[in-house]
Design a protein around this motif. Structure first.
Motif, PDB file in Angstrom:
ATOM      1  N   SER A  32       0.822  -1.217   0.000  1.00 57.62           N
ATOM      2  CA  SER A  32       0.000   0.000   0.000  1.00 57.62           C
ATOM      3  C   SER A  32       0.852   1.262   0.000  1.00 57.62           C
ATOM      4  CB  SER A  32      -0.926   0.001   1.226  1.00 57.62           C
ATOM      5  OG  SER A  32      -0.169   0.135   2.428  1.00 57.62           O
ATOM      6  N   ASN A  33       2.137   1.119   0.322  1.00 55.33           N
ATOM      7  CA  ASN A  33       3.052   2.259   0.309  1.00 55.33           C
ATOM      8  C   ASN A  33       3.865   2.330  -0.976  1.00 55.33           C
ATOM      9  OD1 ASN A  33       2.516   3.372   2.944  1.00 55.33           O
ATOM     10  ND2 ASN A  33       3.525   1.586   3.801  1.00 55.33           N
ATOM     11  N   SER A  34       3.324   1.746  -2.043  1.00 56.58           N
ATOM     12  CA  SER A  34       4.046   1.696  -3.314  1.00 56.58           C
ATOM     13  C   SER A  34       3.805   2.918  -4.194  1.00 56.58           C
ATOM     14  CB  SER A  34       3.653   0.424  -4.085  1.00 56.58           C
ATOM     15  OG  SER A  34       2.250   0.405  -4.345  1.00 56.58           O
ATOM     16  N   LEU A  35       3.198   3.980  -3.642  1.00 58.82           N
ATOM     17  CA  LEU A  35       2.983   5.205  -4.420  1.00 58.82           C
ATOM     18  C   LEU A  35       4.268   5.734  -5.049  1.00 58.82           C
ATOM     19  CD1 LEU A  35       1.185   7.557  -5.377  1.00 58.82           C
ATOM     20  CD2 LEU A  35       1.588   8.655  -3.166  1.00 58.82           C
ATOM     21  N   PRO A  36       5.424   5.703  -4.350  1.00 53.25           N
ATOM     22  CA  PRO A  36       6.652   6.175  -4.992  1.00 53.25           C
ATOM     23  C   PRO A  36       6.970   5.455  -6.303  1.00 53.25           C
ATOM     24  CG  PRO A  36       6.997   6.003  -2.633  1.00 53.25           C
ATOM     25  CD  PRO A  36       5.645   5.405  -2.925  1.00 53.25           C
ATOM     26  N   PHE A  37       6.659   4.163  -6.395  1.00 51.97           N
ATOM     27  CA  PHE A  37       6.936   3.433  -7.632  1.00 51.97           C
ATOM     28  C   PHE A  37       6.037   3.924  -8.773  1.00 51.97           C
ATOM     29  CE2 PHE A  37       8.479  -0.399  -5.010  1.00 51.97           C
ATOM     30  CZ  PHE A  37       9.759   0.120  -4.991  1.00 51.97           C
ATOM     31  N   ILE A  38       4.797   4.259  -8.443  1.00 53.99           N
ATOM     32  CA  ILE A  38       3.871   4.765  -9.459  1.00 53.99           C
ATOM     33  C   ILE A  38       4.372   6.113  -9.977  1.00 53.99           C
ATOM     34  CG2 ILE A  38       1.502   5.518  -9.885  1.00 53.99           C
ATOM     35  CD1 ILE A  38       0.626   3.553  -7.684  1.00 53.99           C
ATOM     36  N   LEU A  39       4.786   6.985  -9.050  1.00 58.97           N
ATOM     37  CA  LEU A  39       5.286   8.304  -9.428  1.00 58.97           C
ATOM     38  C   LEU A  39       6.626   8.211 -10.148  1.00 58.97           C
ATOM     39  CD1 LEU A  39       4.364  10.133  -6.131  1.00 58.97           C
ATOM     40  CD2 LEU A  39       3.251  10.411  -8.339  1.00 58.97           C
ATOM     41  N   MET A  40       7.394   7.192  -9.838  1.00 57.66           N
ATOM     42  CA  MET A  40       8.690   7.000 -10.485  1.00 57.66           C
ATOM     43  C   MET A  40       8.535   6.896 -11.993  1.00 57.66           C
ATOM     44  SD  MET A  40      11.299   3.769 -10.137  1.00 57.66           S
ATOM     45  CE  MET A  40      10.138   2.742 -11.075  1.00 57.66           C
ATOM     46  N   GLY A  41       7.552   6.124 -12.437  1.00 57.82           N
ATOM     47  CA  GLY A  41       7.333   5.973 -13.873  1.00 57.82           C
ATOM     48  C   GLY A  41       7.038   7.296 -14.541  1.00 57.82           C
ATOM     49  N   ALA A  42       6.241   8.134 -13.879  1.00 55.54           N
ATOM     50  CA  ALA A  42       5.894   9.436 -14.457  1.00 55.54           C
ATOM     51  C   ALA A  42       7.110  10.349 -14.544  1.00 55.54           C
ATOM     52  CB  ALA A  42       4.794  10.092 -13.625  1.00 55.54           C
ATOM     53  N   ALA A  65      14.474   4.657  -2.856  1.00 56.01           N
ATOM     54  CA  ALA A  65      14.850   5.090  -1.507  1.00 56.01           C
ATOM     55  C   ALA A  65      13.646   5.644  -0.756  1.00 56.01           C
ATOM     56  CB  ALA A  65      15.962   6.142  -1.593  1.00 56.01           C
ATOM     57  N   ALA A  66      12.785   6.401  -1.460  1.00 55.34           N
ATOM     58  CA  ALA A  66      11.576   6.951  -0.826  1.00 55.34           C
ATOM     59  C   ALA A  66      10.645   5.829  -0.390  1.00 55.34           C
ATOM     60  CB  ALA A  66      10.867   7.889  -1.795  1.00 55.34           C
ATOM     61  N   PHE A  67      10.557   4.782  -1.202  1.00 59.91           N
ATOM     62  CA  PHE A  67       9.734   3.621  -0.839  1.00 59.91           C
ATOM     63  C   PHE A  67      10.264   2.966   0.428  1.00 59.91           C
ATOM     64  CE2 PHE A  67       9.390  -1.034  -1.029  1.00 59.91           C
ATOM     65  CZ  PHE A  67       8.007  -1.179  -0.966  1.00 59.91           C
ATOM     66  N   ILE A  68      11.583   2.807   0.522  1.00 62.71           N
ATOM     67  CA  ILE A  68      12.186   2.188   1.704  1.00 62.71           C
ATOM     68  C   ILE A  68      11.923   3.045   2.939  1.00 62.71           C
ATOM     69  CG2 ILE A  68      14.373   1.526   2.782  1.00 62.71           C
ATOM     70  CD1 ILE A  68      15.406   0.858  -0.035  1.00 62.71           C
ATOM     71  N   TYR A 212      12.308  16.315   5.913  1.00 62.90           N
ATOM     72  CA  TYR A 212      13.181  15.421   6.659  1.00 62.90           C
ATOM     73  C   TYR A 212      12.519  14.073   6.941  1.00 62.90           C
ATOM     74  CZ  TYR A 212      15.651  19.772   7.051  1.00 62.90           C
ATOM     75  OH  TYR A 212      16.296  20.948   6.741  1.00 62.90           O
ATOM     76  N   MET A 213      11.263  13.955   6.560  1.00 65.73           N
ATOM     77  CA  MET A 213      10.548  12.683   6.712  1.00 65.73           C
ATOM     78  C   MET A 213      10.890  11.711   5.579  1.00 65.73           C
ATOM     79  SD  MET A 213       8.573  13.155   9.426  1.00 65.73           S
ATOM     80  CE  MET A 213       7.734  14.447  10.345  1.00 65.73           C
ATOM     81  N   ILE A 214      11.016  12.229   4.352  1.00 62.64           N
ATOM     82  CA  ILE A 214      11.248  11.358   3.202  1.00 62.64           C
ATOM     83  C   ILE A 214      12.425  11.837   2.343  1.00 62.64           C
ATOM     84  CG2 ILE A 214      10.286  10.512   1.021  1.00 62.64           C
ATOM     85  CD1 ILE A 214       7.632  10.262   2.318  1.00 62.64           C
ATOM     86  N   TYR A 215      12.369  13.099   1.888  1.00 62.91           N
ATOM     87  CA  TYR A 215      13.392  13.559   0.946  1.00 62.91           C
ATOM     88  C   TYR A 215      14.801  13.454   1.524  1.00 62.91           C
ATOM     89  CZ  TYR A 215      16.445  16.609  -1.668  1.00 62.91           C
ATOM     90  OH  TYR A 215      17.518  17.105  -2.368  1.00 62.91           O
TER      91      TYR A 215
END
Length: 262
Positions: A32-42, A65-68, A212-215
């Protein structure tokens, strides 16, 4: 000190055993936290037609890295605490000589350990699909990343737990978290790395807790130049502010609490 270690060990053991009973749900939570992978393609597609300061490979590494990072700083304490206050279950917690905070914190930490094998599998699958993005960070980077992710998680948890304390006065404290999450979603680097933001916006965001939470940990892991000292100091400052607010709301909230058995 030994007494504290025994309590911590007992809490982590109990909550870890509880979490591994729901392995199938853990897989769904991880996915469910795979949103970064979806945005990666874009963003990879966009990088082929424009200049954003990232190559397509760097975008792939960043969103991995954001997904991790997302796997380690996801928090849900506000919904658990809200339910405990509304149902009166908090009364049982208050009878114990231990702040309920530590039960929730131990549950979240134990869940990280239970989730870890699935994260390894998903990262391995990612590299199998995108072998050109494979990289191995050096030991110093990995150790610094672990430390930064740990303190970022503590800030994220403390922030949401502080919002959860408003459950003493309202039945929908989770609405505060939903509004905060909108800011978190767009300003933390989950949607896009801060490098694509205007310089003025980045300068302002550097003094907020969001990047500082993700980036910040994501850029650190992929080897980009980041100001580690500033990041740790900003995280520490926001953690202190939320801790002070948390303790004040806790004392006021207990006086207001009227759950069953209180």
């Amino acid at each position: 000190m030994n007494h504290i270690f025994r309590i911590a060990k007992a809490l982590l053991s109990v909550y870890y055993a509880h979490m591994v009973e729901y392995r199938a749900e853990l897989i769904l939570w991880a996915l469910s936290n795979s949103l970064p992978f979806i945005l990666m393609g874009a963003w990879i597609q966009a990088s082929q037609t424009g200049s954003f300061g990232f190559t397509s490979i760097e975008f792939a590494r960043y969103f991995l890295a954001a997904f991790i990072v997302r796997q380690f700083n996801v928090v849900w304490v506000i919904w658990d605490f809200e339910k405990e206050v509304i149902s009166g279950q908090l009364s049982n917690r208050l009878l114990q000589p231990l702040d309920p905070f530590w039960h929730h914190f131990a549950g979240h930490v134990a869940e990280r350990f239970a989730r870890f094998p699935f994260i390894v599998v998903l990262v391995g699958l990612f590299f199998a699909l995108y072998p050109q993005s494979f990289w191995i960070p050096n030991l110093t980077t990995v150790l610094t990343f672990i430390f930064v992710v740990a303190i970022a998680f503590c800030l994220r948890f403390l922030t949401q737990y502080t919002f959860a304390l408003f459950s003493f006065w309202t039945e929908r404290a989770s609405a505060i978290e939903q509004f905060w999450f909108l800011l978190y979603l767009f300003l933390s680097g989950m949607i896009a790395p801060l490098d694509v933001f205007p310089a003025t916006v980045r300068a302002v965001l550097e003094w907020t807790p969001f990047p500082y939470m993700i980036y910040f940990p994501s850029a650190l892991l992929m080897g980009r130049s980041v100001n580690v000292v500033q990041g740790v100091l900003v995280i520490g400052a926001w953690t202190f502010l939320f801790y002070v607010l948390n303790r004040w709301l806790w004392r006021r909230g207990l006086k207001h609490y009227s759950g069953m058995g209180a």
